[in-house]
Design an enzyme around this catalytic site. Structure first.
Site, PDB file in Angstrom:
ATOM      1  N   SER A 124       7.315  19.235  79.314  1.00 36.17           N
ATOM      2  CA  SER A 124       7.791  18.977  77.953  1.00 36.17           C
ATOM      3  C   SER A 124       9.309  19.107  77.881  1.00 36.17           C
ATOM      4  CB  SER A 124       7.156  20.029  77.033  1.00 36.17           C
ATOM      5  OG  SER A 124       7.789  20.057  75.785  1.00 36.17           O
ATOM      6  N   TYR A 148       5.188  29.428  74.750  1.00 39.68           N
ATOM      7  CA  TYR A 148       4.646  28.118  75.158  1.00 39.68           C
ATOM      8  C   TYR A 148       5.605  27.449  76.144  1.00 39.68           C
ATOM      9  CZ  TYR A 148       3.944  23.056  74.929  1.00 39.68           C
ATOM     10  OH  TYR A 148       3.802  21.724  75.259  1.00 39.68           O
ATOM     11  N   LYS A 152       5.470  26.281  80.433  1.00 38.53           N
ATOM     12  CA  LYS A 152       5.857  25.011  81.072  1.00 38.53           C
ATOM     13  C   LYS A 152       6.856  25.278  82.209  1.00 38.53           C
ATOM     14  CE  LYS A 152       3.326  22.270  78.587  1.00 38.53           C
ATOM     15  NZ  LYS A 152       2.074  21.792  79.146  1.00 38.53           N
TER      16      LYS A 152
END
Ligand code: NAD
Ligand code: UD1
Length: 335
Positions: A124, A148, A152
């Site tokens: 992302s 979050y 990643k």
């Protein structure tokens, strides 16, 4: 090829299944349905005339993966399975670490055991944290602003380590910008649980009368109209980026890290205006305070993906708005 698609009943995974089937691949979906519905499999079949196989299960289930790889000759994995709510990740960081990071670690171990060495991973633009400038190139420094995002980063690092230490891996780390829209059939799209966090699903729900109004988070950013600017990409273009990445890996046994975006920045107000114009409807909205943690602007430099993958996102903002609205209307048909 036989492709295992983890998270294949989700938003981006389901659109990628369609493009994989259309490109002639066989597809097996593994999803625990924590944020999607098994009915999506039938909808994919309606679109393609062919059905992916479906296994309901968790990427953290090592025994299940072992059985699945023994039974089904998988040549590559597209790994979408993950949880992605930024706010929830701040409240429950462990849940995010366990699902996303440990889940990927279990998946990779099972792939090693089964001698499957090709993976395309959903990273992302969040890995760029607060970028110093735009457009963002792949060599910008990485950082996380929430748990979050940290998952990643950790998965990207895990993949890089695998590539360094184990010969023969073909790895794509695809950094998505802001995926929106839906398949033009209106059969598959984005189904956020509860109140949407992201802009496009909130716009479609506000336009459909399911929400009183959209709150525009801040109009005092250093952007042309003061509202936040992002790089929205049509989910079907994004799905095709995965096919292009897979084709690249077949020719190049290495690690590929690329941005998948359009390279164009669009403000919140521009998005609302385009949505209203192409769909002949009203989006009730009100300007409010900034959302904590938001950045002013974020868009991709897409030249690397364009060049290496011979791929380009060509669907317009109008297409994104039209397709998202068709999908929303299919969810809430008029009484
Ligand atoms: P989604 O929630 O629609 O799809 C994810 C799917 O993974 C869901 O169907 C869910 O049930 C499944 N899943 C989650 N944990 C699982 C587990 N442990 N085992 C098996 N299945 C599991 O989300 P999406 O928007 O399609 O996102 C797909 C991937 O792309 C995610 O990894 C996400 O972090 C990443 N991503 C999404 C965006 C975005 O804006 N949508 C942006 C950048 C990156
Ligand atoms: C968010 C996440 C990011 C994640 C991405 C895709 C945060 C801080 N970041 O990014 O980690 O990768 O989603 O899932 O949550 N907006 C409004 N009103 C709304 C919703 C959004 O004005 O109700 C504005 C935002 O301020 C922003 C733009 O719309 O300027 C896009 O927001 P959103 O869709 O949430 O995406 P990101 O903030 O880019």
């Amino acid at each position: 090829m036989n492709i295992l698609v983890t998270g294949g009943t989700g938003f981006i995974g389901s659109h990628t299944c369609v493009e994989l089937l259309n490109a002639g691949h066989d597809v097996m979906v593994l999803d625990n349905l924590c944020n999607s519905d098994a009915a999506v499999i039938g909808r994919i079949e309606q679109i393609c005339g062919r059905k992916p196989r479906f296994v309901e299960g968790d990427i953290r289930d090592a025994a299940l993966l072992q059985d699945l790889f023994a039974e089904y000759p998988v040549s590559a994995v597209m790994h979408f399975a993950g949880i992605k709510a930024v706010g929830e990740s701040v409240e429950k960081p462990k849940k995010y670490y366990q699902n996303n990071v440990e889940g990927t670690s279990v998946l990779l171990a099972a792939m090693v055991q089964a001698d499957i060495r090709t993976i395309v991973f959903s990273s992302s633009a969040t890995v760029y944290g607060e970028p110093a400038s735009v457009p963002i190139t792949e060599d910008f420094p990485r950082s996380a602003t929430n748990p979050y995002g940290d998952t990643k980063l950790k998965i990207e690092d895990m993949l890089a380590e695998l590539q360094r230490t184990t010969p023969g891996w073909r790895i794509a780390r695809l950094r998505y910008f802001n995926p929106v829209g839906a398949h033009k059939s209106g059969l598959i799209g984005e189904s956020p649980a509860g109140v949407p966090d992201n802009l496009m699903p909130f716009i479609t729900q506000a336009a459909a009368g399911l929400r009183d109004e959209l709150r525009v988070f801040g109009s005092d950013y250093e952007t042309p109209d003061g509202t936040g600017v992002r790089d929205y990409i049509h989910v079907v273009d994004l799905a095709n980026g995965h096919i292009a990445a897979l084709n690249y890996l077949r020719r190049n046994p290495q690690m590929l890290t690329v941005n998948l975006g359009t390279g164009k920045g669009v403000s919140v107000l521009e998005m609302i205006k385009t949505f209203e114009t192409v769909n002949h409807c009203k989006v009730p909205y009100r300007i409010t305070n900034r959302r904590p943690g938001d950045i002013a602007k974020c868009w991709a430099d897409t030249r690397l993906a364009n060049r290496l993958l011979a791929w380009k996102a060509d669907r317009s903002l109008a297409d994104m708005c039209r397709d998202a609205w068709r999908w929303q209307q299919a969810q809430t048909p008029p009484p």
